[in-house]
Design a protein around this motif. Structure first.
Motif, mmCIF file in Angstrom:
data_model
loop_
_atom_site.group_PDB
_atom_site.id
_atom_site.type_symbol
_atom_site.label_atom_id
_atom_site.label_comp_id
_atom_site.label_asym_id
_atom_site.label_seq_id
_atom_site.Cartn_x
_atom_site.Cartn_y
_atom_site.Cartn_z
ATOM 1 N N ASP A 40 0.858 -1.229 0.063
ATOM 2 C CA ASP A 40 0.185 -0.053 0.059
ATOM 3 C C ASP A 40 0.886 1.191 0.015
ATOM 4 O O ASP A 40 1.817 1.178 0.783
ATOM 5 N N THR A 41 0.541 2.119 -0.911
ATOM 6 C CA THR A 41 1.240 3.417 -0.829
ATOM 7 C C THR A 41 0.175 4.659 -0.748
ATOM 8 O O THR A 41 -0.855 4.390 -0.672
ATOM 9 N N THR A 42 0.840 5.762 -0.947
ATOM 10 C CA THR A 42 -0.038 6.973 -0.809
ATOM 11 C C THR A 42 -1.204 7.176 -1.898
ATOM 12 O O THR A 42 -2.161 7.406 -1.795
ATOM 13 N N ILE A 43 -0.661 6.662 -3.107
ATOM 14 C CA ILE A 43 -1.554 6.411 -4.208
ATOM 15 C C ILE A 43 -2.295 5.136 -4.040
ATOM 16 O O ILE A 43 -1.760 4.209 -4.096
ATOM 17 N N PRO A 44 -3.617 5.138 -4.387
ATOM 18 C CA PRO A 44 -4.419 3.760 -4.430
ATOM 19 C C PRO A 44 -3.781 2.952 -5.559
ATOM 20 O O PRO A 44 -3.529 3.473 -6.796
ATOM 21 N N PRO A 45 -3.748 1.668 -5.528
ATOM 22 C CA PRO A 45 -3.305 0.706 -6.577
ATOM 23 C C PRO A 45 -3.724 0.707 -7.806
ATOM 24 O O PRO A 45 -2.935 0.921 -8.981
ATOM 25 N N LYS A 46 -5.071 1.175 -8.206
ATOM 26 C CA LYS A 46 -5.414 1.204 -9.459
ATOM 27 C C LYS A 46 -5.036 2.405 -10.144
ATOM 28 O O LYS A 46 -4.675 2.572 -11.416
ATOM 29 N N MET A 47 -5.167 3.559 -9.338
ATOM 30 C CA MET A 47 -4.488 4.826 -9.762
ATOM 31 C C MET A 47 -3.308 4.707 -10.269
ATOM 32 O O MET A 47 -2.661 5.339 -11.219
ATOM 33 N N ARG A 48 -2.300 4.334 -9.372
ATOM 34 C CA ARG A 48 -1.089 4.065 -9.275
ATOM 35 C C ARG A 48 -0.481 3.380 -10.584
ATOM 36 O O ARG A 48 0.138 3.535 -11.290
ATOM 37 N N GLU A 49 -1.326 2.230 -10.787
ATOM 38 C CA GLU A 49 -1.051 1.472 -12.206
ATOM 39 C C GLU A 49 -1.542 2.083 -13.375
ATOM 40 O O GLU A 49 -0.892 1.964 -14.521
ATOM 41 N N LEU A 50 -2.684 2.862 -13.287
ATOM 42 C CA LEU A 50 -3.193 3.687 -14.505
ATOM 43 C C LEU A 50 -1.757 4.789 -14.737
ATOM 44 O O LEU A 50 -1.501 4.941 -15.767
ATOM 45 N N GLN B 211 2.114 -3.585 -20.981
ATOM 46 C CA GLN B 211 1.592 -4.747 -20.717
ATOM 47 C C GLN B 211 1.414 -5.175 -19.042
ATOM 48 O O GLN B 211 0.334 -5.467 -18.656
ATOM 49 N N PHE B 212 2.707 -4.941 -18.232
ATOM 50 C CA PHE B 212 2.765 -5.225 -16.890
ATOM 51 C C PHE B 212 1.717 -4.135 -16.332
ATOM 52 O O PHE B 212 0.715 -4.721 -15.429
ATOM 53 N N HIS B 213 1.695 -2.890 -16.354
ATOM 54 C CA HIS B 213 0.795 -2.052 -15.558
ATOM 55 C C HIS B 213 -0.430 -2.052 -16.178
ATOM 56 O O HIS B 213 -1.474 -1.752 -15.302
ATOM 57 N N GLY B 214 -0.723 -2.225 -17.537
ATOM 58 C CA GLY B 214 -2.253 -2.502 -17.889
ATOM 59 C C GLY B 214 -2.746 -3.779 -17.062
ATOM 60 O O GLY B 214 -4.022 -3.784 -16.562
ATOM 61 N N ALA B 215 -2.036 -4.727 -17.157
ATOM 62 C CA ALA B 215 -2.472 -5.975 -16.348
ATOM 63 C C ALA B 215 -2.634 -5.827 -14.674
ATOM 64 O O ALA B 215 -3.775 -6.145 -14.197
ATOM 65 N N MET B 216 -1.859 -4.992 -14.171
ATOM 66 C CA MET B 216 -1.987 -4.597 -12.608
ATOM 67 C C MET B 216 -3.069 -3.874 -12.669
ATOM 68 O O MET B 216 -3.900 -3.770 -11.783
ATOM 69 N N ALA B 217 -3.461 -2.959 -13.480
ATOM 70 C CA ALA B 217 -4.415 -1.884 -13.492
ATOM 71 C C ALA B 217 -5.820 -2.679 -13.307
ATOM 72 O O ALA B 217 -6.633 -2.460 -12.547
ATOM 73 N N ARG B 218 -5.776 -3.657 -14.426
ATOM 74 C CA ARG B 218 -6.965 -4.355 -14.336
ATOM 75 C C ARG B 218 -7.245 -5.177 -13.099
ATOM 76 O O ARG B 218 -8.435 -5.319 -12.693
ATOM 77 N N PHE B 219 -6.313 -5.743 -12.735
ATOM 78 C CA PHE B 219 -6.124 -6.469 -11.697
ATOM 79 C C PHE B 219 -6.762 -5.783 -10.503
ATOM 80 O O PHE B 219 -7.744 -6.311 -9.489
ATOM 81 N N HIS B 220 -6.450 -4.473 -10.237
ATOM 82 C CA HIS B 220 -6.812 -3.594 -9.192
ATOM 83 C C HIS B 220 -8.353 -2.875 -9.579
ATOM 84 O O HIS B 220 -8.700 -2.033 -8.951
ATOM 85 N N GLY B 221 -8.987 -3.506 -10.515
ATOM 86 C CA GLY B 221 -10.314 -2.813 -11.052
ATOM 87 C C GLY B 221 -10.618 -2.249 -12.118
ATOM 88 O O GLY B 221 -11.679 -1.468 -12.069
ATOM 89 N N ALA B 222 -9.490 -1.606 -12.532
ATOM 90 C CA ALA B 222 -9.707 -0.465 -13.752
ATOM 91 C C ALA B 222 -10.386 -1.238 -14.964
ATOM 92 O O ALA B 222 -10.184 -2.443 -15.437
ATOM 93 N N THR B 223 -11.163 -0.414 -15.459
ATOM 94 C CA THR B 223 -11.662 -0.731 -16.760
ATOM 95 C C THR B 223 -10.899 -0.550 -17.985
ATOM 96 O O THR B 223 -10.184 0.180 -18.019
ATOM 97 N N GLU B 224 -11.478 -1.350 -19.127
ATOM 98 C CA GLU B 224 -10.978 -0.735 -20.300
ATOM 99 C C GLU B 224 -10.772 0.332 -20.933
ATOM 100 O O GLU B 224 -9.909 1.043 -21.285
ATOM 101 N N ALA B 225 -11.827 1.106 -20.308
ATOM 102 C CA ALA B 225 -12.059 2.476 -20.802
ATOM 103 C C ALA B 225 -11.004 3.463 -19.970
ATOM 104 O O ALA B 225 -10.532 4.479 -20.495
ATOM 105 N N GLU B 226 -10.738 2.982 -18.558
ATOM 106 C CA GLU B 226 -9.964 3.690 -17.918
ATOM 107 C C GLU B 226 -8.271 3.663 -18.429
ATOM 108 O O GLU B 226 -7.547 4.537 -18.502
#
Length: 126
Positions: free
Chosen positions: A43-53, A69-84
């Motif tokens: 956990d960091t100051t920036i929430p995981p989904k935002m950090r990965e985006l 590829q890495f950050h896209g996969a991690m963003a999706r893992f943390h709940g990011a949508t394709e639109a995000e």
């Protein structure tokens, strides 16, 4: 920590020793693994989904296929949508374009900062 101990910890946390981490030189492995855990897994100051985006945007701007590829996969893992993910990539393209334009024409920096401050004040007043 020894290389074997670090690899054992990677296996425990990630289920494997990814080749890109396992291939690090012995004198950098411990430091790189500590940074990876700190900024990718903890956990960091920036929430995981935002950090990965943010990671998607930076990787897109840098044209790094691996990091995108890495950050896209991690963003999706943390709940990011394709639109995000697409929006993060678009913001990278948008920023890179304006950077090229403003630097290319040599836009006055003081004027830019003054205008930015005025726009901020105007938006805050609304």
């Amino acid at each position: 920590m020894s290389r074997d101990a670090i690899h054992a910890e990677m296996k425990q946390i990630l289920g494997q020793v990814p080749g890109f981490l396992g291939s690090l030189p012995p004198d950098t492995l411990e430091a790189e693994w500590a940074l990876f855990k700190r900024f990718e897994l903890a956990d960091t100051t920036i929430p995981p989904k935002m950090r990965e985006l943010i990671g998607v945007a930076v990787a897109s701007a840098e044209h790094c296929w691996y990091c995108t590829q890495f950050h896209g996969a991690m963003a999706r893992f943390h709940g990011a949508t394709e639109a995000e993910v697409q929006e993060a990539s678009h913001l990278a393209k948008f920023g890179a374009g304006w950077s090229a334009y403003l630097n290319g024409i040599g836009y006055d920096r003081e004027k830019f900062l003054r205008e930015l401050h005025e726009i901020g004040a105007h938006l805050s007043a609304k």
